[in-house]
Enzyme design. Structure first.
Site, PDB file in Angstrom:
ATOM      1  CG  HIS A 131      -2.107  -0.886   1.063  1.00  0.00           C
ATOM      2  ND1 HIS A 131      -3.120  -0.592  -0.080  1.00  0.00           N
ATOM      3  CD2 HIS A 131      -2.728  -2.001   1.615  1.00  0.00           C
ATOM      4  CE1 HIS A 131      -4.025  -1.434   0.013  1.00  0.00           C
ATOM      5  NE2 HIS A 131      -3.977  -2.279   1.042  1.00  0.00           N
ATOM      6  CG  ASP A 163      -2.757   4.685  -2.719  1.00  0.00           C
ATOM      7  OD1 ASP A 163      -1.771   3.766  -3.069  1.00  0.00           O
ATOM      8  OD2 ASP A 163      -3.644   4.436  -2.095  1.00  0.00           O
TER       9      ASP A 163
END
Length: 351
Positions: free
Chosen positions: A138, A168
């Site tokens: 992540h 992200d």
């Protein structure tokens, strides 16, 4: 034929998005917000994590301005329907682990057979190749591996970064840049290509300015860093427990900061004398802690002292500058929506 509004520069772009979580849908939203016709292929049954992090189907900001089509890609009929949609698209967005789309029969080869001009956008953390390509990860993991997360830490303290933004979101922006670049070429050459948008690659690339600072000894070395150790680039706590920031890296701005703080005995020309930093930093900290945050806003905000208060999300929504720009909008359900960026206007506004 009516002229398209300047705020919709991607109005001729047709995109198929295979819905995932995080950066893939965000890339689709970025394109849709600039006018792209984005069709999202969703699962018949939403993933639990989609509901936890993205809202339900009727309240998911990542689905704004998109057309939704539910297909079961585990069936031959579902795959065929997806390929029919791909045949009429300029670009595709998928954010699965490497090999997943190929196993579904929707890899670059199958899609190219239907549409040789297709730009096949692949959003991953680690990339399509490399030892970590099949590993889970992540945002925080990708930042850590670039070496850039370490630069957010002070000596002896843990590094920290704003969740989901630097990894992200920057990965999403990199994918959009790659897609638009490749579509420009495909419209001339007639040949599509695969865009391998790995978050770790994009974040590392965006660290180019940091690498310049590092090469000149300003960060990640043995000398005190302007970004960590100086008095003029830091956040400070105020008397009410809230925080402010100053970032006066240039001498002319540092001089304004000193003048507004009443520190007339400090010579702006000695700004980068590192021996003076510890004592000056202590003075800054004591001074800022002597009054509440609003006091410093009245004195410093809007000047060239490179000052801003540290705002909560709720405060940011209502800040006068953000409101004037229309950056945030709060919906009746409490969801905070952000305006599309960047913005566009006519080159010749008199026409």
């Amino acid at each position: 034929m009516s002229e398209q509004a300047p705020e919709n520069p991607l109005h001729t772009l047709r995109v198929i998005e295979f819905e995932g979580i995080g950066p893939g849908p965000l890339a689709g939203l970025m394109l849709a917000n600039l006018g792209a016709q984005v069709t999202v292929i969703t699962r018949p049954t939403p993933l639990k994590i989609m509901q936890e992090f993205g809202g339900d189907a009727g309240n998911n900001p990542l689905r704004q301005n998109k057309r939704i089509v539910a297909l079961d890609l585990k069936t031959a009929a579902g795959v065929e329907q997806a390929l029919e949609l791909v045949a009429g698209a300029d670009a595709l967005v998928e954010a699965n682990r490497p090999g997943v789309m190929e196993r579904l029969g929707l890899g670059p080869g199958e899609c190219a057979a239907r549409n040789p001009r297709l730009v096949y956008g692949r959003m991953t953390g680690w990339g399509q190749t490399g030892p970590l390509a099949q590993s889970a990860g992540h945002d925080l993991n990708y930042l850590a591996l670039t070496g850039l997360l370490s630069l957010s830490a002070r000596s002896g303290q843990a590094p920290i970064a704003a969740p989901t933004v630097m990894g992200d979101a920057t990965g999403s922006l990199g994918l959009c840049f790659g897609i638009v670049s490749a579509v420009l070429d495909a419209r001339i050459s007639g040949q599509g290509r695969v865009v391998d948008a790995a978050i770790v690659d994009v974040v590392a690339m965006l660290g180019t300015i940091v690498q310049l600072a590092r090469a000149s000894g300003q960060i990640d070395g043995v000398e005190p860093s302007p970004f960590h150790d100086s008095p003029f680039y830091d956040s400070y706590i105020c008397a009410d427990g809230r925080f402010i920031t100053v970032g006066a890296l240039e001498t002319q701005f540092y001089a304004i900061l000193l003048a507004k703080l009443g520190l007339t005995d400090v010579d702006p020309a000695s700004q980068y004398d590192r021996k003076q930093w510890p004592a000056l930093k202590a003075r800054f900290a004591e001074l800022f802690a002597s009054h509440p945050r609003d006091h410093w806003c009245e004195i410093l905000e809007g000047s060239d002292a490179c000052f801003t208060p540290v705002l909560s999300i709720a405060e940011a929504v209502n800040h006068v500058h953000n409101k004037a720009r229309g950056i945030y909008k709060e919906t009746p359900s409490g969801l905070i929506e952000t305006a599309p960026a960047p913005r566009f206007s006519a080159l010749n506004p008199t026409r």
